[in-house]
Design a protein around this motif. Structure first.
Motif, PDB file in Angstrom:
ATOM      1  N   ILE A 129      34.857  21.523  67.605  1.00  0.00           N
ATOM      2  CA  ILE A 129      36.140  20.369  67.732  1.00  0.00           C
ATOM      3  C   ILE A 129      36.837  20.690  66.656  1.00  0.00           C
ATOM      4  O   ILE A 129      36.339  19.986  66.117  1.00  0.00           O
ATOM      5  N   LEU A 130      38.104  21.093  66.690  1.00  0.00           N
ATOM      6  CA  LEU A 130      38.633  21.255  65.159  1.00  0.00           C
ATOM      7  C   LEU A 130      40.106  20.645  65.812  1.00  0.00           C
ATOM      8  O   LEU A 130      40.537  21.193  66.850  1.00  0.00           O
ATOM      9  N   LEU A 131      40.835  19.667  65.316  1.00  0.00           N
ATOM     10  CA  LEU A 131      42.095  18.808  65.366  1.00  0.00           C
ATOM     11  C   LEU A 131      43.117  19.087  64.713  1.00  0.00           C
ATOM     12  O   LEU A 131      42.779  18.912  63.568  1.00  0.00           O
ATOM     13  N   PHE A 132      43.951  19.573  65.485  1.00  0.00           N
ATOM     14  CA  PHE A 132      45.130  19.867  64.534  1.00  0.00           C
ATOM     15  C   PHE A 132      45.987  18.548  63.875  1.00  0.00           C
ATOM     16  O   PHE A 132      46.170  17.461  64.808  1.00  0.00           O
ATOM     17  N   SER A 133      46.618  18.150  63.258  1.00  0.00           N
ATOM     18  CA  SER A 133      48.037  16.863  63.361  1.00  0.00           C
ATOM     19  C   SER A 133      48.620  16.930  64.205  1.00  0.00           C
ATOM     20  O   SER A 133      49.578  17.999  64.846  1.00  0.00           O
TER      21      SER A 133
END
Length: 283
Positions: free
Chosen positions: A226-230
């Motif tokens: 998982i990578l998260l947007f601001s």
């Protein structure tokens, strides 16, 4: 009296209220972007504790608290903290717009870095390295950022598939295998089509790297990374997606750098050699 001073002078607080006050004083720059749920999760208190504290501060709600924090912080900062959704006013001149957009980008990048720790980046790097095939599933303007990442990776010899329309996305998902890494991009997972694609990928045992926001319904899905947007930007009520676009571009660029750095000299030589093949007159 400014809010920081009021917070420090509060008395007769419960243990939870004091924990919340301490968190706000320690991380005011983060608090100004939180929803009530996010603030509760980060400070380890209940939402009811948040509103009890707000009442003790004689404020009308969390937005009033955040506005007061912004005013306090701006008194001590060269670059002003601004509303990400409405960074300019009708009265702003060209210089003001330039400065404010710069601030939007800076705040977005810092927020994106803060919520994606080194361990998260390292794990996604392993997914890219192991995958024989990479497919990116995105929609709307996010497709252009996926295609830019596709171009970057092609320059160092790594082919990536970016299906665009619903049919080819579903077909690509149906054709996927355990040798495939699917990078799924969706800010909040609202569309039914993206959920369908994830279901197909899971049935095919494909690896899934999810790029989404902290409020996304897709965080409940079983994925491999998982990578998260601001998450500072309102999904609908805004001038434009300045922050979301910058956040996604950073994440894709960060993925590219991680992959490039695995074999730095080889990738650099490959890129320069092909550039010379395409431009022999520049040698």
């Amino acid at each position: 009296m400014n809010l920081i001073v009021k917070l420090k002078k509060l008395e007769r607080l419960t243990t939870s209220e004091q924990a919340l006050v301490d968190y706000i004083l320690d991380y005011p720059g983060k608090v100004i972007h939180f929803s009530p749920k996010e603030l509760a999760e980060h400070s380890f208190v209940s939402i009811s504790t948040i509103y009890r504290l707000i009442n003790k501060l004689d404020l009308d709600g969390l937005n009033d608290l955040k506005l007061a924090l912004v005013n306090d912080l701006n008194e001590h900062m060269t670059d002003q903290i601004i509303d990400i959704d409405y960074p300019i006013s009708a009265e702003d001149n060209h210089y003001a717009m330039t400065k404010k957009l710069k601030t939007v980008y800076e705040q977005t990048l810092q927020s994106t870095i803060d919520i994606n720790n080194v361990e998260m980046i390292a794990s996604t790097n392993l997914l890219l390295k192991k995958a024989k095939f990479i497919d990116i599933y995105a929609s709307s303007a996010n497709i252009y950022f996926a295609q830019n990442f596709q171009f970057q990776m092609l320059e160092i010899g790594k082919r990536i598939n970016v299906p665009i329309d619903d049919y080819t996305q579903n077909l690509s998902a149906a054709n996927s295998t355990s040798d495939h890494l699917a990078i799924v991009v969706s800010y909040e997972g609202r569309g039914s089509s993206i959920k369908k694609i994830i279901d197909i990928l899971q049935k095919n045992n494909s690896q899934i790297l999810l790029i989404t926001s902290q409020n996304s319904t897709l965080l409940k899905e079983k994925v491999d990374g998982i990578l998260l947007f601001s998450s500072m930007e309102n999904h609908y009520n805004k001038i434009s997606s300045f922050s979301t676009r910058m956040s996604l571009m950073y994440l894709f660029d960060r993925l590219y750098l991680s992959f490039f750095n695995q074999d730095y000299e080889k990738n650099l030589a490959y890129k320069l050699e092909n550039y010379q093949k395409m431009n022999p007159n520049l040698i």
